[in-house]
Design a protein around this motif. Structure first.
Motif, short mmCIF file in Angstrom:
data_model
loop_
_atom_site.label_atom_id
_atom_site.label_comp_id
_atom_site.label_asym_id
_atom_site.label_seq_id
_atom_site.Cartn_x
_atom_site.Cartn_y
_atom_site.Cartn_z
N ALA A 157 0.81 -1.25 0.20
CA ALA A 157 0.20 -0.04 0.13
C ALA A 157 0.76 1.31 0.06
CB ALA A 157 -0.99 -0.04 1.09
N ASP A 158 2.08 1.30 0.48
CA ASP A 158 2.98 2.36 0.02
C ASP A 158 3.52 2.45 -1.29
OD1 ASP A 158 3.00 2.87 2.83
OD2 ASP A 158 4.49 1.81 3.61
N GLY A 159 2.81 3.29 -1.98
CA GLY A 159 3.60 3.41 -3.41
C GLY A 159 2.93 2.51 -4.24
N TYR A 160 1.88 1.52 -3.76
CA TYR A 160 1.03 0.58 -4.55
C TYR A 160 2.10 -0.23 -5.46
CZ TYR A 160 -2.83 3.24 -2.85
OH TYR A 160 -3.80 3.77 -1.83
N LEU A 161 3.05 -0.87 -4.74
CA LEU A 161 4.04 -1.55 -5.62
C LEU A 161 3.81 -3.06 -5.45
CD1 LEU A 161 7.30 0.41 -4.59
CD2 LEU A 161 6.21 0.54 -6.78
N PRO A 162 4.19 -3.59 -6.41
CA PRO A 162 3.65 -5.55 -6.41
C PRO A 162 4.99 -6.08 -5.71
CG PRO A 162 4.60 -4.62 -8.48
CD PRO A 162 4.43 -3.63 -7.91
N ALA A 163 4.62 -6.42 -4.23
CA ALA A 163 5.71 -6.66 -3.39
C ALA A 163 5.83 -7.98 -3.53
CB ALA A 163 5.41 -6.24 -2.18
N PHE A 164 4.66 -8.70 -3.77
CA PHE A 164 4.64 -10.31 -3.89
C PHE A 164 4.10 -10.88 -5.21
CE2 PHE A 164 4.06 -9.28 0.64
CZ PHE A 164 5.06 -10.04 1.35
N VAL A 165 4.83 -11.54 -5.88
CA VAL A 165 4.27 -11.78 -7.47
C VAL A 165 4.35 -13.24 -7.75
CG1 VAL A 165 4.53 -11.15 -9.87
CG2 VAL A 165 5.09 -9.41 -8.30
N ASP A 166 3.74 -13.93 -8.31
CA ASP A 166 3.46 -15.39 -8.69
C ASP A 166 2.89 -15.38 -10.01
OD1 ASP A 166 4.55 -17.65 -9.08
OD2 ASP A 166 3.87 -18.51 -6.78
N PHE A 167 3.17 -16.36 -10.96
CA PHE A 167 2.44 -16.67 -11.79
C PHE A 167 2.25 -18.21 -12.41
CE2 PHE A 167 2.18 -17.36 -16.54
CZ PHE A 167 1.25 -16.50 -16.97
N THR A 168 0.88 -18.86 -12.19
CA THR A 168 0.80 -20.11 -12.26
C THR A 168 -0.13 -20.33 -13.35
OG1 THR A 168 -1.10 -19.78 -10.78
CG2 THR A 168 0.86 -19.94 -9.77
N ARG A 169 -0.48 -21.83 -13.48
CA ARG A 169 -1.88 -21.99 -14.15
C ARG A 169 -3.08 -21.56 -13.86
NH1 ARG A 169 2.36 -25.91 -14.56
NH2 ARG A 169 2.83 -26.86 -16.82
N GLY A 170 -4.00 -21.43 -14.80
CA GLY A 170 -5.27 -20.65 -14.15
C GLY A 170 -6.10 -21.55 -12.92
#
Length: 377
Positions: A157-170
């Protein structure tokens, strides 16, 4: 006018070459490149994001007319097939690590979210589907005749930065990725009902992490005593509860949103903050919805320049690097422009020789006549 290299050249300097080269060597597979490099791949794919190129051929044509300006970028002429092969074969993990390094720099500059007077960090958690054609992306099977991947984001919420990211199958459930998050003690995580899992609530509480979410209509609730104290407008009820078979005490807040006339049931383990703050925290979750909407409208995260999972992840990590570049410019720039407007300005000037920071300043007023002999009295 002072000499400047191209705007794109000034942007890629945010990524120190010696650091990038060390990462490139760490994440390289196969034979050595002859004339191509991971740096060339990165500059090309970052340009595709910032300039909204529609295909690899479109990208190559765009670079083809800018050959005289390659010197400032540190790249050489490359072919579409070479770039495509690199996207398919070379590990996306290079850009994942590059993203994390740039994220650290952006977090150190991000303005504090002043809407909440809380000591801990606030994270907004959600996931969004990216539809894919099953015939082109067979690894992304989602339903019988549909393909999709899922982007999991924890937004700071500070700056609205993507701090945690993951990419998986749907078909990967959000809660599976949420359990893997390493949240610091005293932080707050806000999420919707798709993350409902009582045992995870218990784990968060034991780790000293506060959560705010909505209560499902079929939730197994044992009511406790009503909490005392003056209630803010809109707070209809504030009471202690137990969930399922858990021995832990939680808190249920019934809140009426006067703007929409909708009544919400919130549940949280934050027992010492005002009920209004709980409602405001959940309302803040809307920012991650706006984040997904923004990146899908302005960056290439819905159509891809490769079909393998590695190529898709490569493009996504570089897209998120582009988002961080815009955030960095926004934090550092003296002009208060939206990321979308900054992106539009960059798209028109990527290969122009102009000072990057002056692009975002208001135009200077024209000099008025100084010679009094030329002024009419």
């Amino acid at each position: 006018m002072a000499h400047s290299s191209t705007v794109l050249s000034q942007i890629v300097r945010f990524f120190p070459r010696h650091e990038f080269q060390a990462l490139a060597e760490k994440h390289h597979v196969g034979q050595k490149f002859r004339s191509f490099s991971r740096w060339t791949q990165f500059v090309a794919m970052l340009t595709a994001q910032l300039s909204n190129r529609s295909s690899l051929r479109d990208l190559i044509d765009n670079f083809g007319v800018q050959g005289s300006k390659f010197y400032h970028l540190g790249i050489k002429v490359f072919s579409r097939s070479t770039l495509a092969r690199c996207n398919e074969k070379q590990p996306h993990t290079l850009y994942e690590e590059l993203f994390k390094r740039l994220l650290g720099r952006c977090q150190s500059l991000a303005p504090r979210n002043k809407a909440f007077k809380l000591e801990g960090k606030i994270y907004l958690l959600d996931a969004s589907l990216v539809e894919l054609t099953l015939s082109l992306f067979p690894w992304a099977k989602y339903q019988k005749k549909k393909g999709a991947a899922k982007l999991h984001i924890g937004l700071d919420a500070d700056g609205y930065l993507p701090a945690f990211v993951d990419f998986t199958r749907g078909n990967e459930h959000e809660i599976n990725r949420a359990r893997e998050l390493e949240l610091t003690k005293g932080s707050y995580v806000v999420f919707d009902r798709g993350y409902t899992d009582y045992s995870w609530y218990q784990e968060l509480t034991e780790d000293g992490v506060f959560f705010v979410t909505r209560l499902k209509s079929n939730a197994v609730v044992t009511p406790g005593r009503k909490r005392r104290g003056r209630k803010s407008p809109g707070v209809l009820e504030d009471r202690e509860i137990r969930l399922g078979n858990l021995a832990e005490t939680f808190r249920q807040i019934t809140y009426l949103d006067k703007e929409t006339d909708i009544t919400y049931q919130f549940v949280t383990n934050a027992l010492d903050i005002p009920a209004q703050t709980v409602a405001d925290l959940y309302k803040e979750r809307w920012q991650i919805e706006l984040f997904f909407k923004w990146i899908k409208q302005n960056l290439k995260v819905k159509s891809f320049l490769g079909t393998s999972m590695n190529a898709v992840k490569t493009q996504l990590w570089i897209a998120l690097c582009a988002y961080l570049v815009l955030s960095f410019l926004q934090f550092q720039s003296k002009a208060k422009l939206s990321p979308q407007r900054m992106l539009r300005i960059l798209q028109l000037n990527l290969f122009e020789r102009r000072d990057l920071w002056e692009l975002f300043l208001p135009p200077k007023p024209r000099n008025s006549l100084q010679n009094s002999q030329l002024c009419l009295i």
